[in-house]
Every structure is written in C-alpha cells, then in structure tokens.
Write a protein that holds these residues in place. Structure first.
Motif, PDB file in Angstrom:
ATOM      1  N   PHE A  97       6.295  -3.609   8.554  1.00  0.00           N
ATOM      2  CA  PHE A  97       6.468  -2.425   9.392  1.00  0.00           C
ATOM      3  C   PHE A  97       7.821  -2.383  10.109  1.00  0.00           C
ATOM      4  N   ILE A  99      -0.049  -4.586  -0.882  1.00  0.00           N
ATOM      5  CA  ILE A  99      -0.073  -3.127  -1.021  1.00  0.00           C
ATOM      6  C   ILE A  99       0.826  -2.495   0.033  1.00  0.00           C
ATOM      7  N   ARG A 100       1.176  -1.236  -0.248  1.00  0.00           N
ATOM      8  CA  ARG A 100       1.841  -0.432   0.773  1.00  0.00           C
ATOM      9  C   ARG A 100       0.834  -0.168   1.886  1.00  0.00           C
ATOM     10  N   ARG A 101       1.321  -0.182   3.109  1.00  0.00           N
ATOM     11  CA  ARG A 101       0.448   0.137   4.236  1.00  0.00           C
ATOM     12  C   ARG A 101       1.137   1.169   5.111  1.00  0.00           C
ATOM     13  N   ASP A 102       0.349   1.897   5.875  1.00  0.00           N
ATOM     14  CA  ASP A 102       0.940   2.852   6.807  1.00  0.00           C
ATOM     15  C   ASP A 102       0.490   2.547   8.229  1.00  0.00           C
TER      16      ASP A 102
END
Lengths: 255, 430
Positions: B178, B78-81
């Motif tokens: 990241f 998944i996309r993560r922040d």
C-alpha cells in the motif's frame, strides 16, 4: 509429425528467414531510436535487390490505416479547450440547471456540491489552499471553467457518461458555477458564444514544472556514506499507531 | 487446507504475528539481540523419512490447466485495495503485491489497476484508433492495422503519481503493497507513436496531443508533441500476451518515465493541437499543491525512487539471526538507475547494494544487500541514484520544498523498522 510436413516447415522457415534478413539490413538496429523502420512499401524482394538504396528516407508512408471521415470524427471529438475550441452548441442558466443537478448529480455530490460521502466536493473551500486542510473545488482550485463543461460532457453522470448535451449540459454547468459563486445571477445565460469569457479565480496560481531548478539540490554528486546523522534513530511516527491498513483476508474475493 | 503454511496470512497483523512468535516457543520473550532460530516448517507426514502423497499418485494432465495459474499455496499473492480510500471500486485503485515479487517483471495479473469508470470491455473487432486535428490526413486504424506497422519491445515502469501519496504527512500504511504498490514494470510490444503521427503528417503548428480513452470516463491527458515523437509507444501486448482488460485491452499508450495517469488505456483517439487542453486530470488532479497555495502543473516525470520490498511489514524476517538478503526495487523517470545504497541503521551509514538483472532505461532494477543479522533492531532504508545524478531525497527533504499537501510525486526514502523478533513496520525516524 510426418516427415513431409517437417520438410515443408523447414522450407518455409528458410524463406521467411531470408526475407527478414533483408528487412533487417534496411532497418536501423533497435536502440535509442524506436522510430527506425524498414523501407516502407518496398517488398522484401525489392529491398534485397537494392539494400543500400532502400535505406529509409526521412518520410516514409506505409499506406496503413484509412482516412477518418468527418462524421466519424464529429461523433468522437468531444473535447473542449479554455479558448472555447470544441464547445458544443447550446445554452442554459443556473435556474434551469438546478433541477437537473438535483436529479442527476446530487446523489453523489450533494445538493449544494458539498459531496455525499467520499465523492468529490464541487464547491466551497475558498481561501483554504495554503492551509493544512486544503479543499480543492472548482471554485477554490480549478484554473479553467472549460474543464467543467468538458468533464461533465465526457464522463458525467458517473455510469451514464456522454448522456448530457446541448441546453441540459450548459444548464448543469451553469448551476455548478453558480454554486461556486463564479456566476452570481441564476438567470445569466451561458452558451457556446459566452462560455470562453467565464474565468476562474485560481488560474494565476498554477505554474509549469520547475523541479529541475527549484529542487536542484537533489542532484548531489556524492551522497554521504558514513556517519551521516548523529545519534541513534528516534521513531517519530508509526503506521501501526494510525491503524488504517487493511488486513489480509479482508481483500477482494478471488475465485 | 494444508497444515504446512508459512503463515502468509499473518503478514499484516500484529496480533497474529505475535501469536506466531509464541508458537515458535516464546521467542518474543527472549529479548533484544536474541532473535529466534526459526523452526523448520512443514507437516511431518510429508517429510523424510515419510513419502508424501504427491510422490505416489498421478496429478492433473496437460491442458487441464489450459491457462496456468499460480500454485494454490500462493493464493494470497493478489492485488488488494484500500476500501476507505475511494467512494467506489469503479473509480479506485488496487495495489501490486511488491513484497511477494522478485526480479524486475510484474506478472500481468498482479499489475496495479487504476480505473476512473471501471474496466472497459472492448471487442477487438470494434477497436478503432482515430488520429485527427492538425494533421495532413486524419486517419483511422484497426488493431490489425497497428500490427502491420514496425513494432518494438521495451521494458518500462508505470508508476501512478499518487504512489506513496498516503505517506505525505507521516507513516500511515503498514504494508509495502500500500505504500509503494501503484507501480508495475512490464515489457510492452507496440508501435512507436512517431510512426503513426508521420503516417498522418503533422502540420507545422502542431505542439500538443490529446490522448483519450474509450472507457466511460473518456480519460484524457495533454501530451507535449516532443515526448510523443521521442519514445511513446502505442502498445498492444504486455509481457508477450495481449494487454489485460484492466490494463487497457486492446491498446494503451506508454509514456516512458512519466506519471502513469498519462498512459491512457483503451486508447481511442489522438487529437493534434497547438496548445494543452487543461482537462480534469491535469488541473483538478495531478497538479501538486505547495505550501504557499500555488500549484505545480505538468509534473510529468517520475523522480528516482526505491523501496525495500523484503523484508517489509507483510514479509517479516522469519528466520531468526544469521545470513540474510534485503531485496528491493529502484526506478527513475529520467533514465537508468545508476546506483542504489542501503542502510541498516536509519541513514547513519550506507553501503552500495548489488543491482542484479538487466538495467533498462526508465525501467525498474532489482537490488540486493546481503548481510549477517545479529538480531538487533534495524532501520532499513534504500536510496536510488539515476544516471542524471539525481539522488532520492529523504521524506523530510521533500517536505521542506513541497510541504505536505502535494498528494502526488512522493519519492521520499522509506524506513522499515525491523524488531529483534523480525517483525517489520513502517515508521518515520529522525
């Protein structure tokens, strides 16, 4: 699928195929020129009749899209340029802007533009740009005052965009410029007439991209392949030591 | 949950990785050069000679999954922040899980996001694109209008200028997602911007365009007319389907090879002018502050860059010694990637990697370097070269000419240290 429906589809495919063949002849093949286009308003049938003549002239109009009405443009055309083009009518002073700023802006930016939390700092930072802790604010970094009024008008307050106009807009911008010592008199009136004369100190410190000259050394013909560095690799820094990477499981929740 | 996990969840955590090593029989204690031989994963009940449940019972029928999703075992992809990075999620970024992907196409649901005021939810019936300013006839297009014009399909990367921006002062983020995840590579379907501009008719003094989004940031950038006429696309599809809301549904602009901030989403207006607008995203942001306090502006082109996506901190070597594959991506805003080199010893010696799959202009390529790992410590790096002869610099070479205050355009060579146990970490080396 019924037999008759199958035949109908085959017939349709044959017709469509023929038409698209004709169109393909008059269009340039897809390649370096994405602007290649079929021969304008000509119908496929006409194109097929005279494919050579139909080869695209320089300016083809498809007649698609309608004229935008002046009142439609006026509603969306909100941009402001450094030369003053696009400034909306209005006037205001920092004194009048202070109260508006406190109620509409200070929750994020702080009462004096110093920022609350991680929201952008609006003021301060003078003389910091060449240090290792540069503070890039309107006063210390931004090249044009027009950027402030343009941005506030289009995007602020965060979550209530395009709500500020006229005298309120000029007053808030005047207060922000006052916080940055760009204007020093709280009662100095800014208006669509006077705004283009407001200059920011850092304008001269911007220059256009020159990487292809200043970084010419990065265009190397034959980068080194063997014995390029002497000795074994020595670790200078590790991300793990800084320990700010989010861990799996702490990411956003997914359904 | 299943008991046959490959320990995906452990990817980022040193603690859990060490825990896993112990579970494999204390491999970490064997010392350098004696990497563990990985145990076979799985639940014995599902492995031969036993017959697993899924071989005996009926599964979901067709259309139960009307819009398909990845396997439940891939839920970690998944996309993560990074919460501490920004003040709010509405003005923030999420990162593509590059370490879990292969080939060159980024799946739509995994494309990194950068919003300035959250995701604008437009009704396609209410979509309008306005073109005005220095034109013969100001025009208004509906989505249906755009789809009646000649369209084209192109694969392009979109990389945020701030990608790797957290690494300017040294190794900081211990995850490829990241350090490099503000990029995606997608096949777009759209109308060349040139077609629309010719339809409106450009005045002779036209030189710049203002691009504006319909979100509540009304995101704007100034675009030189020459680029607009060259290869910009007004795109309405990505990888065949409609743009996702988070990527600008129903229409965004593609500005191939140039920083993704210019790829304005939810595009509502194009104004033609004779000079740049100097708006916030091209003055306060997306300008590159140098060591002497001066700042470079209009730094549109993304320099050639590459990164090894696997192994990387989130996808360590789990297999022990033996034959293995290093996999990565490379791209250049100046054209095609010509070559990628890989080093195992921190840049002492390089070998040319194998580029596999299509090589398009201003698109990612996928590269592989296969080798027999003897279990020794590795310092993996990759180095991209493009068709103009540009060679991706080291981080030090970049810092020498730019300092450490630039934020944007960090395309320096990334180093991953692989420990004898197969663990991978982001390091800087000399």
């Amino acid at each position: 699928m019924s037999r008759s429906r199958e035949i109908a589809i085959l017939l349709a495919a044959a017709v469509i195929g023929g038409a698209s063949f004709a169109a393909a002849q008059s269009a340039k093949p897809a390649g370096k020129e994405p602007q290649a286009k079929p021969a304008g308003k000509e119908t496929p049938a006409k194109t097929a009749a005279a494919p050579a003549v139909a080869a695209a002239p320089a300016k083809v109009h498809y007649g698609i899209g309608r004229e935008a009405k002046p009142e439609e443009i006026a509603g969306w055309d909100i941009d402001v340029r450094p030369d003053g083009q696009g400034l909306p009518p209005g006037k205001g002073t920092a004194r009048k802007g202070e109260e508006l700023f406190v109620t509409q802006c200070a929750a994020c930016h702080g009462e004096f533009g110093e920022s609350a939390g991680r929201w952008p700092v609006l003021a301060g930072g003078a003389g910091s740009l060449a240090s290792h802790d540069p503070v890039k604010t309107i006063g210390s970094y931004w090249p044009y005052a027009s950027t402030v009024i343009d941005y506030v008008r289009r995007a602020m307050p965060f979550g209530n965009a395009q709500s500020l106009e006229g005298d309120d807009l000029y007053s808030i911008v005047a207060y922000v410029l006052y916080l940055n010592d760009v204007i020093t008199d709280q009662d100095q009136e800014l208006s669509d007439k006077s705004f283009p004369t407001v200059k920011l100190a850092n304008e001269a410190n911007f220059f256009d991209d020159d990487r292809e000259v200043s970084e010419k050394a990065f265009w190397k013909k034959d980068p080194c392949m063997t014995n390029c560095v002497a000795g074994a690799p020595k670790i200078l820094g590790r991300a793990r030591a800084i320990d700010v990477t989010p861990e799996d499981g702490k990411g956003p929740r997914v359904e | 949950m299943s008991t046959h996990t490959l320990d995906h969840e452990a990817g980022l955590s040193r603690r859990s990785l060490l825990g896993r090593g112990l579970a494999l029989g204390g491999a970490a204690a064997l010392g350098p050069g004696t990497a563990a031989v990985a145990a076979e994963p799985g639940n014995p009940a599902n492995l031969p000679p036993n017959v697993p449940e899924w071989s005996k019972t009926l599964g979901d029928g067709v259309a139960v999954r009307a819009y398909g999703k990845p396997s439940k075992h891939e839920a970690h992809v998944i996309r993560r922040d990074v919460e501490w990075l920004t003040a709010s999620r509405e003005s923030s970024v999420s990162f593509t899980p590059l370490h879990e992907l292969d080939g060159i196409i980024t799946p739509n649901g995994l494309c990194f996001e950068r919003h300035h005021s959250g995701i604008a939810e437009l009704d396609p019936n209410d979509y309008r694109l306005m073109i005005h300013g220095l034109v013969d006839k100001p025009l208004m297009f509906t989505l249906q209008d755009l789809e009646r014009l000649p369209r084209t399909n192109r694969v392009y990367f979109a990389e945020c200028a701030a990608n790797s921006g957290m690494e300017w002062r040294g190794a900081q983020m211990n995850a490829c997602q990241f350090t490099h995840g503000m990029i995606h590579n997608v096949m777009y379907t759209g109308v060349p911007l040139r077609v629309l501009l010719e339809e409106a008719g450009l005045k002779t003094n036209a030189k710049w365009l203002l691009l504006e989004g319909a979100d509540s940031a009304a995101m704007t950038r100034s675009l030189p007319l020459q680029k607009a006429l060259d290869d910009c696309l007004i795109a309405f599809r990505m990888n065949g389907e409609r743009l996702r809301p988070e990527n600008g549904y129903p229409v965004r602009i593609c500005v191939p090879g140039w920083e993704a901030n210019m790829w304005v989403k939810w595009l509502r207006r194009i104004e033609v002018g004779d000079q740049p607008w100097h708006h916030r995203e091209e003055t306060s942001k997306y300008t590159d502050l140098l060591e002497n306090g001066k700042a470079r502006r209009f730094t549109y082109v993304m320099d050639a860059k590459s990164v090894i996506t696997s192994p990387s901190p989130q996808t360590p070597f789990r297999h022990g010694r033996g034959f293995t594959v290093v996999s990565g991506i490379a791209w250049s805003g100046r054209g095609k990637v010509a070559r990628v080199d890989v080093t195992l010893d921190g840049g002492r010696n390089w070998r040319t990697a194998r580029i596999d799959g299509p090589v398009f202009d201003k698109s990612m390529v996928r590269f592989y370097a296969e080798f027999d790992w003897d279990g020794r410590e590795l310092f993996l790096q990759s180095r991209a070269m493009d068709e103009t002869g540009y060679v991706q610099p080291t981080k030090d070479e970049l810092r020498k000419v730019r300092g450490v205050n630039s934020v944007y355009h960090n395309n320096g060579i990334q180093t991953w240290r692989v420990s004898p146990e197969g663990e991978v970490e982001n390091v800087e080396i000399a």
